[in-house]
Write an enzyme that holds these catalytic residues in place. Structure first.
Site, PDB file in Angstrom:
ATOM      1  N   GLU A  72       0.825  -1.203   0.000  1.00 50.47           N
ATOM      2  CA  GLU A  72       0.000   0.000   0.000  1.00 50.47           C
ATOM      3  C   GLU A  72       0.859   1.252   0.000  1.00 50.47           C
ATOM      4  O   GLU A  72       1.800   1.372   0.791  1.00 50.47           O
ATOM      5  CB  GLU A  72      -0.907   0.036   1.231  1.00 50.47           C
ATOM      6  N   ASP A 140       9.019   5.764  15.312  1.00 45.43           N
ATOM      7  CA  ASP A 140       8.855   7.181  15.046  1.00 45.43           C
ATOM      8  C   ASP A 140       9.202   7.931  16.327  1.00 45.43           C
ATOM      9  O   ASP A 140       8.581   7.707  17.370  1.00 45.43           O
ATOM     10  CB  ASP A 140       7.396   7.453  14.640  1.00 45.43           C
ATOM     11  N   ASP A 142       9.663  11.657  17.971  1.00 49.26           N
ATOM     12  CA  ASP A 142       9.293  13.043  17.718  1.00 49.26           C
ATOM     13  C   ASP A 142       9.776  13.889  18.889  1.00 49.26           C
ATOM     14  O   ASP A 142       9.480  13.568  20.042  1.00 49.26           O
ATOM     15  CB  ASP A 142       7.759  13.082  17.619  1.00 49.26           C
TER      16      ASP A 142
END
Lengths: 453, 462
Positions: A72, A140, A142
């Site tokens: 995808e 991830d 941040d």
């Protein structure tokens, strides 16, 4: 704000046509037209295709021709139009679609059991025929999750003083992924503004279940809680787990003492040192330190006040331990609170979570999401990462030279793409090829065996 | 070979445990009556385990609880039939709980937990023989390898309060994927993808295998059920199977009943009167910050749906708050979609159910989050302050904090409910929407009785 600047600039260039050649400077900022050129000449379409194929684009009979088509992609277009479940048959379709759609952001999702674009055609009998079957292990990080421990910036800003937090995260996680978990094909990418992404691409990693991903994320988790809770880092026990101990001695302690302590001024005001005192459990130590620091406003020595106070704290805490202070590891807890990586758990736990593709351009900063070399992550400086406008400028200037094969090699993006190829893509594809060949051999063996008897 | 196996089994029975692995359906004849009764007895055990887990009981308590539940419910007048009852009840429940994703999601961890507790009670020998039944490609660590990693193994042991491994301790070296919970808890040393599992931790290995096998079996059973069995058994087993599960999972509040619809103007009052603390906190933070992160949006949003807030009102509600921070346009672009998604109007159109206490308690709120269970996730001072704001004080707060310290989070919430409403809640709180509907019931009956009294008064006075 930036949009207007850009548009103003463009108008000027159109009116004063003869000055166009001189005014090589492309105004800073982000613009769909620049993006079109970027996707036309600079974005490494073929490399992304090769990566996502994991060796299945070859001619070997063991290759799964459907593999790439089951991946995808999702495009975010201008005006926040969101196209999910995009899939492509091959490199040409992928590149074509990106150039046509000119997405502001490209996300990569999992490889599904069937072609995402055709998912509705498959009946959902309750056994979920349309389901993710492979997905990189991703992380991830941040910097806004560290807002409570950095004083130089907050929110989306990042600077020289707080970026080391990301360096620490890369070092700790990368070492553990390789030494503890045995992964080899790991890509770290700058997220474009305020963080880093990690893609673990080994076959073993791609085939992990959600539960296993959650387990790895929990293994990495130390910081628990938020403004509602209290104990954010809790390190009890007579010893630290070898992973935490190694992280502490090899990375955290030095970064804390040598970099963050002075650059963040962790002890310089009452508000800041109270925050640290709050983490101490021994009341007598707390009040003794508080007493010392409240009186001692002006430091008489030349040494950094943060360093002095940290030493005082350490001495008191260490002596306290001998008095049977209990199992809390006060010093480590403080260091971990200020330095230890804070991951977004949800991103890592679910196979169907999308993540931004490397080499995208961040719409707010114009920075390209370039790979980071974990071995040299201390040298990485987010402010010098090439921006869209800078790259186009470089293209303009080098335009005439045709000795250089690729357009991106004329720009500062060249370095990043070459790094991507040599230290990540090529070793990965080599290992994929070996994997495909060996599993094909095994399959043949099995079928031979079953025929034989 | 057949006779050798059965011969071995009859001897082995003295040494080997009676803990079945449920590998294949037994070729036994079962009376229809026993079909139901056995299943219900086992269901009581599983339900008891489920309750214990959601009350946050620790492992040792759970092991004892499982033992007691088993002893109380799984007996049989004929000793020789005990194992059969075990096996039959498991397979019947497989039939019952294979049929939907939600049912499987409940059954799988409960059966695995039960297996794990029972495994822990077996003797070391019985455990080893059980382990042999699994296809575990593990190896016991050689002496030389043990020496090379010994200090790391000791470090791990000290970090989790386990006794130090002795010279003759047995460790197993397995791929880390096979012991996810040990990895998650940092309870093993891992190196180059392999985990070093102590013999006391072996239950994790075995439980993972048991679970993965059962998970696949449930899918297969479901296929068989839908394709052949259900039709064949539509007059005999099907009605029994269908009835067996509904009584035990409780309402999931995904379809709010008509009368419990609420409107936007009532919300602020309802928050104060009938919201459990977790939702109250989220609501207050939303009003304060005009924003909530994803976890909070899901927890509060689905709760509001369960309480009866219609989609249009929900969109208006969230928009009114969020647009004060991000603007109406950004709200429409970025957030409206997911609200519609929660109501089953987008994407694969699943009508998501509001979260139960068990789910909320086990969530992991991080930096900037406000979801989760305050009884678990708040610091003591913050929790006390929040309780005071709700109007709970004095003795009642101490009782609540006592429950919290013993990790009985749902009991703490129940006590809060009782203090706020001044009436008892016998069933205990296990779902925020249950808190809300129970609260509303009490308040409405108070209104009715007040009205009655007024009417009476009016009549008397007239």
């Amino acid at each position: 704000m930036t949009r207007e600047e850009v548009e103003g600039g463009r108008d000027e260039m159109e009116i004063d046509g003869c000055e166009q050649r001189e005014a090589n400077a492309i105004p800073e900022g982000f613009d769909a037209n620049y993006l079109k050129i970027y996707y036309g000449k600079l974005f490494p379409h073929a490399d992304i295709y090769k990566w996502m194929s994991y060796g299945n684009d070859g001619k070997h009979p063991g290759c799964d021709q459907s593999y790439f088509g089951r991946r995808e992609f999702s495009f975010t277009l201008e005006n926040d139009i969101y196209l999910r479940f995009q899939s492509f048959y091959g490199a040409y379709e992928l590149e074509n679609s990106i150039r046509e759609n000119c997405p502001v952001k490209i996300d990569i999702g999992p490889v599904y059991s069937v072609d995402p674009a055709k998912r509705r055609a498959y009946a959902q009998t309750g056994d979920n025929v349309f389901t993710p079957v492979e997905r990189e292990l991703i992380f991830d990080i941040d910097i806004t999750d560290y807002d409570d421990v950095r004083y130089c910036c907050s929110g989306a800003d990042v600077c020289f003083a707080c970026w080391p937090l990301m360096t620490i995260a890369i070092k700790v996680i990368d070492t553990s992924l390789r030494d503890d978990f045995g992964f080899n094909h790991i890509l770290w990418v700058y997220s474009g503004r305020r963080g880093v992404h990690c893609w673990v691409c080994d076959g073993k990693a791609r085939r992990l279940t959600n539960e296993q991903r959650g387990a790895i994320a929990d293994y990495f988790r130390v910081y628990k809680g938020n403004e509602n809770s209290h104990k954010k880092v809790s390190l009890t026990g007579h010893a630290l787990h070898p992973f935490l101990a190694r992280s502490y001695t090899e990375v955290l302690r030095n970064f804390f003492e040598l970099k963050l302590l002075p650059s963040q001024n962790l002890f310089s005001t009452e508000e800041r040192y109270e925050k640290i005192l709050d983490m101490i459990h021994d009341e007598s130590v707390k009040s003794e330190l508080r007493g010392k620091w409240q009186e001692n406003r002006r430091s008489t020595s030349k040494e950094d006040i943060n360093v002095i106070r940290w030493e005082q704290l350490k001495i008191l805490l260490q002596s306290g331990k001998q008095k049977g202070q209990g199992l809390r590891r006060g010093i480590e807890e403080i260091v971990f609170s200020y330095t230890y990586p804070r991951l977004d758990m949800e991103v890592s736990k679910h196979m169907n979570h999308l993540l931004k593709a490397p080499f995208c351009v961040h719409p707010k900063t114009g920075h390209v999401c370039v790979p980071i070399d974990p071995k040299k992550c201390e040298e990485f400086d987010p402010t010098t990462v090439p921006t869209l406008s800078k790259l186009l400028q470089e293209l303009n200037m080098e335009g005439a030279k045709s000795e250089v094969e690729n357009d991106w090699d004329k720009t500062s993006l060249g370095k990043s793409i070459r790094f991507f190829r040599t230290s990540f893509l090529q070793p990965l594809l080599k290992s994929c090829k070996e994997e495909i060949e060996s599993s094909y051999k095994t399959k043949l063996q099995h079928s031979k065996n079953s025929i034989n008897w | 070979m057949e006779s050798a196996r059965s011969h071995r089994k009859s001897i082995a029975n003295d040494v080997v445990s009676t803990l079945p692995l449920y590998r294949s359906a037994p070729a036994l004849e079962v009376r229809l009556e026993d079909f139901t009764l056995f299943a219900m007895d086992r269901l009581r055990v599983l339900k008891g385990i489920s309750d214990g887990l959601s009350r946050g009981k620790k492992t040792e308590e759970m092991e004892q609880l499982a033992k007691d539940l088993w002893r109380a419910n799984m007996r049989h007048p004929q000793a020789s039939e005990v194992v059969n009852k075990d096996i039959i009840s498991h397979f019947v429940l497989r039939l019952v709980y294979c049929r939907t994703e939600d049912l499987r999601k409940w059954f799988l961890p409960m059966e695995t937990a039960l297996f794990r507790y029972r495994f822990r009670h077996e003797t070391a020998e019985a455990q080893r023989s059980l382990m042999a039944e699994f296809d575990l490609s593990y190896k016991a660590v050689s002496n030389s390898e043990f020496e090379s990693v010994k200090d790391k193994l000791c470090q791990v042991a000290r970090s989790i309060g386990m006794s130090l491994p002795t010279a003759d301790a047995i460790f197993y070296k397995v791929p880390f994927e096979e012991v996810p919970e040990l990895v998650a808890g940092r309870r093993v040393f891992i190196h180059k993808g392999h985990a070093y599992v102590a013999s006391t931790q072996v239950v994790s290995l075995v439980a993972t295998q048991f679970r993965s096998h059962l998970s696949k079996a449930l899918i297969l059973t479901n296929r068989k059920w839908t394709s052949t069995i259900r039709e064949q058994e539509k007059d005999r087993l099907a009605p029994i199977v269908e009835a067996l599960c509904t009584s035990y999972l409780g309402p999931d509040y995904s379809q709010p009943k008509g009368f419990s619809e609420i409107s936007l103007k009532d919300i602020d009052d309802l928050v104060k009167s009938s919201f459990p603390l977790c939702m109250r906190h989220l609501f207050e933070k939303l009003r304060e910050d005009h924003h909530l992160k994803h976890g909070g949006r899901m927890q509060l949003g689905l709760f509001l749906k369960g309480v009866g807030l219609k989609l249009d009102d929900a969109i208006a509600f969230w928009k009114a708050e969020f647009s004060q921070k991000v603007g109406a346009e950004r709200f429409d672009k970025e957030y409206a979609y997911s609200i519609r998604h929660n109501y089953g109007r987008e994407g694969k159109r699943t009508d998501y159910s509001p979260y139960s206490c068990q789910k909320i308690i086990s969530s992991t709120p991080g930096a900037g989050d406000h979801h989760g269970c305050p009884y678990r996730h708040f610091s003591e001072e913050n929790l006390r302050a929040a309780l005071n704001k709700m109007g709970v004080d004095g003795r009642a707060v101490e009782n609540v904090m006592d429950k919290v310290q013993n990790r009985h989070y749902q009991l703490a919430c129940t006590l809060t409910f009782e203090a706020v409403h001044n009436s008892s809640c016998d069933s205990g709180i296990n779902h925020p929407n249950q808190y809300f509907s129970d609260s509303q019931k009490i308040l409405q009956s108070k209104n009715h009785s007040d009205a009655k009294i007024n009417k009476l008064g009016a009549r008397e006075n007239s």
